[in-house]
Design a protein around this motif. Structure first.
Motif, PDB file in Angstrom:
ATOM      1  N   ALA A 144       0.830  -1.200   0.000  1.00 50.08           N
ATOM      2  CA  ALA A 144       0.000   0.000   0.000  1.00 50.08           C
ATOM      3  C   ALA A 144       0.865   1.250   0.000  1.00 50.08           C
ATOM      4  O   ALA A 144       1.953   1.277   0.593  1.00 50.08           O
ATOM      5  N   LEU A 145       0.374   2.281  -0.660  1.00 49.37           N
ATOM      6  CA  LEU A 145       0.988   3.597  -0.649  1.00 49.37           C
ATOM      7  C   LEU A 145      -0.123   4.616  -0.492  1.00 49.37           C
ATOM      8  O   LEU A 145      -1.050   4.668  -1.306  1.00 49.37           O
ATOM      9  N   ALA A 146      -0.039   5.418   0.569  1.00 46.99           N
ATOM     10  CA  ALA A 146      -1.038   6.449   0.827  1.00 46.99           C
ATOM     11  C   ALA A 146      -0.380   7.817   0.759  1.00 46.99           C
ATOM     12  O   ALA A 146       0.628   8.066   1.432  1.00 46.99           O
ATOM     13  N   LEU A 147      -0.936   8.700  -0.053  1.00 43.82           N
ATOM     14  CA  LEU A 147      -0.448  10.065  -0.211  1.00 43.82           C
ATOM     15  C   LEU A 147      -1.546  11.018   0.225  1.00 43.82           C
ATOM     16  O   LEU A 147      -2.729  10.811  -0.078  1.00 43.82           O
ATOM     17  N   ARG A 148      -1.149  12.085   0.916  1.00 39.01           N
ATOM     18  CA  ARG A 148      -2.138  13.025   1.428  1.00 39.01           C
ATOM     19  C   ARG A 148      -1.515  14.416   1.511  1.00 39.01           C
ATOM     20  O   ARG A 148      -0.347  14.570   1.892  1.00 39.01           O
ATOM     21  N   GLY A 149      -2.281  15.395   1.114  1.00 38.07           N
ATOM     22  CA  GLY A 149      -1.784  16.763   1.167  1.00 38.07           C
ATOM     23  C   GLY A 149      -2.916  17.747   1.307  1.00 38.07           C
ATOM     24  O   GLY A 149      -4.097  17.412   1.156  1.00 38.07           O
ATOM     25  N   GLY A 150      -2.539  18.997   1.616  1.00 35.40           N
ATOM     26  CA  GLY A 150      -3.568  20.007   1.773  1.00 35.40           C
ATOM     27  C   GLY A 150      -3.011  21.407   1.860  1.00 35.40           C
ATOM     28  O   GLY A 150      -1.793  21.639   1.742  1.00 35.40           O
ATOM     29  N   TYR A 151      -3.895  22.324   2.081  1.00 34.84           N
ATOM     30  CA  TYR A 151      -3.550  23.741   2.180  1.00 34.84           C
ATOM     31  C   TYR A 151      -4.343  24.332   3.335  1.00 34.84           C
ATOM     32  O   TYR A 151      -5.575  24.220   3.376  1.00 34.84           O
ATOM     33  N   ASP A 152      -3.635  24.926   4.304  1.00 35.62           N
ATOM     34  CA  ASP A 152      -4.287  25.454   5.495  1.00 35.62           C
ATOM     35  C   ASP A 152      -4.580  26.947   5.366  1.00 35.62           C
ATOM     36  O   ASP A 152      -3.711  27.731   4.958  1.00 35.62           O
ATOM     37  N   LEU A 153      -5.781  27.319   5.712  1.00 33.58           N
ATOM     38  CA  LEU A 153      -6.209  28.711   5.769  1.00 33.58           C
ATOM     39  C   LEU A 153      -6.433  29.066   7.230  1.00 33.58           C
ATOM     40  O   LEU A 153      -7.212  28.389   7.917  1.00 33.58           O
ATOM     41  N   ASN A 154      -5.777  30.074   7.720  1.00 31.05           N
ATOM     42  CA  ASN A 154      -5.861  30.446   9.120  1.00 31.05           C
ATOM     43  C   ASN A 154      -6.754  31.662   9.319  1.00 31.05           C
ATOM     44  O   ASN A 154      -6.582  32.703   8.668  1.00 31.05           O
TER      45      ASN A 154
END
Length: 631
Positions: A477-487
């Motif tokens: 298995a390979l899990a990739l995860r990303g995002g962009y935070d707005l404060n």
């Protein structure tokens, strides 16, 4: 507000890719039951059509007046009706008012035979031709097809003199070849799931103890058995993919072990049937409930309700077993999603605090409720997986977090049709995480080794056969995860996207059963999964407490058209057969709700609950608790 145009473009491209990928319809089970053959399948054909002789038609009308259906189980229930009921279908005779899909009729031979026991019956080859003409040459690919033919051909040949038999030595083999060609045309027209039964003459000719002892019965059985072998062999030669139903071995076991099925050594013998006149009386006979329960034969040829039940149950077990076993791989996939989410959540915790040495160690444990549903009649499962993960990571001077984790979990999962499997997994993982301003991402790579112990229960009337097996497997298995935070002050929110790619391989295995009749061998199977995720998360900084909520939409891009191949262990001449694995929907939603709690500057606690939504084939929810320590 922070600018996020690059991320927005990437997210839009990701969403387009996920939603434009072809989805799977998800096998909806069978939507029709088409039946071809003789009286062992006939549910009342001559209740609506003349047989061509008053000696049959008049008693038939009397039987119908007395509440019988015209099927060859007397006042009992035919196996075809029982099998249809299991899948929510009908086995109504094709000539019934309004139409039906059971073309089988008593006395039918494979090929046209002008000396038939029932003058106006329709031979099996013609039955298939009538069906194909009715559907304009396009067979229903989602239908179940059942064929049983050849017994009346054998009866005809054995009733002829030695001169006729010497002049027609290939009569039965020619019929088997003709049947194979006709079934091949049915398959070519679109039929996908075709069951072909052999004969239960092993029981019909049996004497005391369930063994065939007389020379005449031995000779007759040899002809019957070889005809069944020829049918299967010729079907294979014609390229027909069919499910072989070994009635021969099934009823041989029944008559040799009558007590297990509610019979006695006398009540399983055909010569001791309540009615002695063979072949036609079964559709006229009225038996007591006790006779339908305690005897195997009605008239020395046709089965009582008890016998019909055994036959229907056996065929049913062959149809559902492959998809049942496919659930082994499916549970690993579900576990892979949960494992990746656990490690990803601890990377979030490690990012929130870091000790002077740069190391964080953590552990997390969780329990879930998992239920997999299937189409009407097919096997689903339900269980409560539980497990735990430990991990350690280190933050490099560049800000990159690298770590390793080890997960072990276990589940006891029950099949909805009886039996269960126990699965244990051990999975080492490597992971990494990195943040640059508002942009963050992480990755988890896992190798999973698992072991399964399977107990598959097969009801056969009042008796339940238990089949046991063990197997192993691996997944990557390979899990990739990303995002962009707005404060926004104490509130942090933003989009999240991910990919979870898995390949599960279950090794092949062979069952050991009580009877050895319903036990199967299964080839190895592979389940590929490629799930894209797009969602949004929100968290609040309330001092020591940091509650969060996240929701995402998931799309499965792989795992379509998966099949499982099985082999009978009761027969050396039966070919393997292949059925669809349990289908999975393409799209569903998930959500999680929880909180981080800073116990002290070096210890963070995490608790969360999660659930799956908008997925009619799978219901899952659960929770986990973890602790993350920096040092």
């Amino acid at each position: 507000m922070p600018k996020m145009k690059p991320f927005a473009l990437l997210a839009a491209l990701f969403l387009f890719t996920a939603l434009s990928a072809p989805g799977t319809a998800g096998a909806a089970g069978f939507n029709q039951f088409n039946i071809f053959g003789d009286s062992t399948l006939d549910t009342g054909y001559f209740a609506f059509t003349t047989s061509g002789t008053s000696s049959f038609d008049i008693p038939m009308q009397t039987a119908l007046h007395n509440g019988l259906t015209g099927g060859f189980a007397g006042d009992g229930v035919m196996n075809t009706t029982m099998l249809a009921d299991k899948f929510g279908l009908s086995a109504t005779p094709a000539d019934a008012p309004g139409g039906g899909t059971n073309y089988a009729n008593g006395g039918a031979t494979t090929v046209v035979n002008h000396e038939s026991m029932v003058p106006d019956n329709v031979c099996t080859l013609s039955q298939i031709e009538i069906y194909l003409a009715k559907v304009h040459g396009v067979a229903n690919p989602n239908a179940l097809y059942l064929i049983k033919s050849g017994d009346n051909d054998v009866t005809f040949v054995l009733s002829q003199g030695t001169l006729w038999q010497s002049e027609h030595p290939t009569y039965l083999s020619d019929g088997a070849q003709d049947l194979a060609v006709k079934v091949a045309s049915l398959q070519a027209a679109g039929a996908r799931t075709i069951v072909v039964r052999n004969s239960y003459d092993s029981a019909l000719f049996a004497g005391p103890g369930g063994f065939i002892t007389s020379s005449s019965a031995t000779a007759a059985y040899a002809v019957s058995y070889s005809t069944g072998v020829a049918e299967w062999t010729d079907l294979v030669a014609q390229g027909v993919r069919f499910i072989p139903a070994d009635n021969d071995s099934l009823f041989k076991y029944v008559v040799q072990h009558p007590g297990r099925f509610g019979f006695t050594s006398d009540s399983v013998q055909a010569i001791n049937a309540p009615f002695a006149d063979p072949h036609v009386t079964a559709c006229f006979d009225i038996l007591s409930p006790a006779q339908q329960r305690d005897y195997l034969f009605i008239d020395g040829v046709h089965l009582t309700t008890a016998g019909q039940t055994i036959e229907a149950d056996y065929t049913y077990s062959l149809l559902i077993a492959p998809s049942e076993i496919s659930l082994l791989a499916e549970s690993v996939v579900q576990g892979g999603w949960a494992r990746a989410a656990t490690i990803q959540s601890q990377m979030d915790a490690s990012e929130q605090h870091r000790g002077p040495c740069g190391f964080n160690a953590w552990t997390s444990a969780g329990v879930y409720s998992l239920q997999v549903n299937h189409a009407t009649g097919f096997t689903g499962d339900s269980g409560t997986p539980f497990g735990g993960t430990v991990g350690i990571d280190y933050q490099l001077s560049s800000g990159l977090i690298v770590g390793a984790a080890f997960t072990t979990d276990s589940q006891a999962t029950g099949f909805s049709t009886g039996g269960h499997f126990n699965q244990v997994e051990e999975a080492p993982s490597l992971y990494a995480a990195y943040r640059s301003g508002a942009v963050w991402g992480n990755a988890v790579a896992t190798y999973d080794s698992f072991q399964d112990r399977i107990e598959r229960s097969v009801p056969l009337g009042v008796f339940t056969d238990q089949n046991n097996a063990s197997t192993t497997g691996q997944s990557f298995a390979l899990a990739l995860r990303g995002g962009y935070d707005l404060n926004f002050g104490k509130i942090t929110t933003g989009p999240v996207m991910g990919l979870v790619m898995q390949e599960v391989r279950v090794d092949g295995f062979t069952e050991n059963g009580t009877t050895g009749v319903t036990a199967l061998s299964f080839d190895g199977q592979t389940r590929e999964s490629f799930v894209s995720q797009l969602g949004w998360r929100v968290s609040a900084d309330l001092g020591r407490l940091r509650p969060f909520v996240e929701a995402s939409w998931n799309h499965e891009c792989a795992g379509k058209d998966r099949t499982v191949t099985a082999w009978l262990t009761s027969s050396t001449v039966a070919p393997s057969y292949t059925m669809d694995a349990v289908p999975m929907v393409s799209d569903w939603a998930t959500s999680s709700l929880g909180a981080y709690y800073t116990l002290n500057p070096r210890v963070i606690l995490r608790g969360a609950a999660s659930a799956m939504y908008i997925n009619p084939q799978m219901i899952t929810c659960g929770g986990e608790f973890g602790i993350n320590v920096s040092f």
